[in-house]
Design an enzyme around this catalytic site. Sequence first.
Site, short mmCIF file in Angstrom:
data_model
loop_
_atom_site.label_atom_id
_atom_site.label_comp_id
_atom_site.label_asym_id
_atom_site.label_seq_id
_atom_site.Cartn_x
_atom_site.Cartn_y
_atom_site.Cartn_z
N ASP A 119 -36.89 35.75 12.19
CA ASP A 119 -35.86 36.81 12.15
C ASP A 119 -36.46 38.12 12.63
OD1 ASP A 119 -33.80 35.21 10.64
OD2 ASP A 119 -35.39 35.20 9.12
N LYS B 197 0.84 -1.21 0.00
CA LYS B 197 0.00 0.00 0.00
C LYS B 197 0.87 1.25 0.00
CE LYS B 197 -4.26 -1.85 1.71
NZ LYS B 197 -3.90 -3.08 2.45
N GLY C 168 -38.09 29.10 7.77
CA GLY C 168 -37.05 28.26 8.37
C GLY C 168 -36.76 28.67 9.79
N SER D 212 -37.95 35.41 5.57
CA SER D 212 -38.98 34.84 4.68
C SER D 212 -40.39 35.23 5.15
CB SER D 212 -38.84 33.33 4.66
OG SER D 212 -38.71 32.83 5.97
N TYR D 213 -40.54 35.50 6.44
CA TYR D 213 -41.85 35.91 6.97
C TYR D 213 -42.30 37.22 6.33
CZ TYR D 213 -45.36 37.27 10.49
OH TYR D 213 -46.51 37.66 11.14
N ARG D 214 -41.38 38.18 6.32
CA ARG D 214 -41.73 39.48 5.75
C ARG D 214 -41.91 39.39 4.23
NH1 ARG D 214 -38.56 44.64 5.09
NH2 ARG D 214 -40.13 46.28 5.02
N ARG D 215 -41.25 38.42 3.61
CA ARG D 215 -41.44 38.22 2.17
C ARG D 215 -42.75 37.49 1.87
NH1 ARG D 215 -36.15 36.31 2.56
NH2 ARG D 215 -36.74 34.29 1.72
N1 DCP Z 1 -28.70 36.79 4.96
C1 DCP Z 1 -27.74 37.07 3.99
N2 DCP Z 1 -26.57 36.38 3.98
C2 DCP Z 1 -26.34 35.41 4.88
C3 DCP Z 1 -27.30 35.10 5.85
C4 DCP Z 1 -28.49 35.81 5.87
O1 DCP Z 1 -27.94 37.95 3.16
N3 DCP Z 1 -25.20 34.72 4.84
C5 DCP Z 1 -29.97 37.57 4.99
C6 DCP Z 1 -30.94 37.12 3.96
C7 DCP Z 1 -32.10 36.57 4.70
C8 DCP Z 1 -31.94 37.11 6.10
O2 DCP Z 1 -30.58 37.45 6.25
O3 DCP Z 1 -33.34 36.98 4.21
C9 DCP Z 1 -32.38 36.09 7.09
O4 DCP Z 1 -31.65 34.88 6.88
P1 DCP Z 1 -32.33 33.46 7.00
O5 DCP Z 1 -31.22 32.49 6.95
O6 DCP Z 1 -33.22 33.43 8.18
O7 DCP Z 1 -33.14 33.28 5.63
P2 DCP Z 1 -34.66 33.48 5.24
O8 DCP Z 1 -35.44 34.08 6.36
O9 DCP Z 1 -34.67 34.22 3.94
O10 DCP Z 1 -35.19 32.01 4.94
P3 DCP Z 1 -35.70 30.92 6.00
O11 DCP Z 1 -37.17 30.81 5.82
O12 DCP Z 1 -35.00 29.67 5.61
O13 DCP Z 1 -35.32 31.39 7.35
MG MG Z 2 -35.30 33.29 8.23
MN MN Z 3 -32.43 33.71 10.26
#
Ligand code: DCP
Ligand code: MG
Ligand code: MN
Length: 340
Positions: A191, A72, A188, A179-182
Site C-alpha cells: 500500500d 415437486k 497481503g 500492514s507494512y507500516r504497522r
Molecule cells: N482500509 C479500510 N477499510 C477498507 C479497506 C482498507 O479502513 N474497506 C484501510 C485499512 C488498511 C488499509 O486501508 O490498513 C490498507 O488496506 P489493506 O486491505 O491493504 O490491509 P492491510 O494492509 O492492513 O493488511 P494486508 O497485509 O492484508 O494488506
Molecule cells: Mg495492505
Molecule cells: Mn491494500
Amino acid sequence: SSALPVESDVNPNQAVIDKLQEMANLYRNSNDKWRAFGYQKAISSLKKCHKPVTTYEEIRRLPGIGSRLAEKIVEIMETGSMTKLEEYQTDADIAVMDLFGQIWGIGPAQAKRWVDLGYRTLDDLRTKAKLTHNQRIGLKYYSEFLERIPRDEVTQIEHVVREAAETIRSGLLIITCGSYRRGKATCGDCDILITHRDGVSHEHLLYPLVDKLKASNFLIDDLVYTDKHEDEPGAHFRYFGVCRLPGDDHLPRRIDIIVVPYAEHACALLYFTDSMLFNRSMRQLADENQMYLSQHRLHVGVIRMGKNKVNGGRLVPTPTEESIFQYLKLSYRPPSERDY
Ligand code: DCP
Ligand code: MG
Ligand code: MN
C-alpha cells in the site's frame, strides 16, 4: 362470464417459477442437460398459465409437466421450498463457498450466488461463469494472491515505485502504509501513499507513473484505476493492480497506490495505515465528539441529528498524524500499536 387471460408483469405462479429456475440452473451448470430441460419445459408451461395453480390435478393438466415434477411443485406451493434444492446447500457447498470467497474481491454474497448457480470449482467459474474484469484477475492469480509477501519484498516493490516516480517528479514524499507500516513481517499487499510537500506537485502524477511502470513490465494487470473521482465521490486518486519484481523467482503481487494532496496526507496516512477496526473506532470517537474524520480531513464542531449532519462544522489543519490524535484527545499511538 368468460374471463380472458390478463397479461400482467407478475405471473401468479412466480414463486414456483423462481424455485424451478434455481433448480434448472443448478442442473444446467452441473452438466445435467436433460434434467435442466425438463425443468425449463415446466417453467415455460407455467409462464403461459395466467391463473394460480393450486392442486396437483391442475398442475398435471399443464403440458410438459409429469408426475414427479408436479409433486415437486406441490411441495413448493405447500412449504415454500424444495427438498431437492435444499440438498444442494450442504457441507460440500459451504466448502465451495469458502473456496470462492478466497478469490480476491469476492465476498460471501457473490460466493453464494455462484454456488446457487451450480458452480463447484474454480474451473467452472473460468469456463462457465460470466465474470467481471476484476473477478477474472482475481481468478487468474488465485493462488498467488493467497501468498503473503515477505517484508523485504515489499521494501523492494516500494523501491521500484520510488525510482520511477522520482524520474517524473522530484521532492515527492512516498510512504508504504498498511500492514507494512504497522511493522508486520509479511503483508497481503503493498500500500503506497504518494504526496508532495509543495501542495501541488502531486497533481498529474498517477497516469505517467502507472504508464512508466507498465512500460517496464512491473505492473502487469489493472484492478482499479481512477485518476478521476468518478467511481465514488470523494475517493482518492488511486491505482489498484498487480505488480511483479524482475526475475523468475518473484510472484505477481497486489499493489495499491494512492496519490493525495499534502493538506490531506496525514488523514490519508492514518486511514491507509491503520487496521480497519482501528479506523472504525477512530471515526466513531470523532462522531461522539462532534467531529468528522475521513481519509481526507477532520472537521470539528459538527452538529448531527441522528445520522444527518445539520452543520458540517469547520475543517481543521492536520499537518501530522499526531495532530489528529490530539484533536481526539488521545495519546499518540505509533503504527505498530494500531493493529487491532
Ligand atoms: N482500509 C479500510 N477499510 C477498507 C479497506 C482498507 O479502513 N474497506 C484501510 C485499512 C488498511 C488499509 O486501508 O490498513 C490498507 O488496506 P489493506 O486491505 O491493504 O490491509 P492491510 O494492509 O492492513 O493488511 P494486508 O497485509 O492484508 O494488506
Ligand atoms: Mg495492505
Ligand atoms: Mn491494500
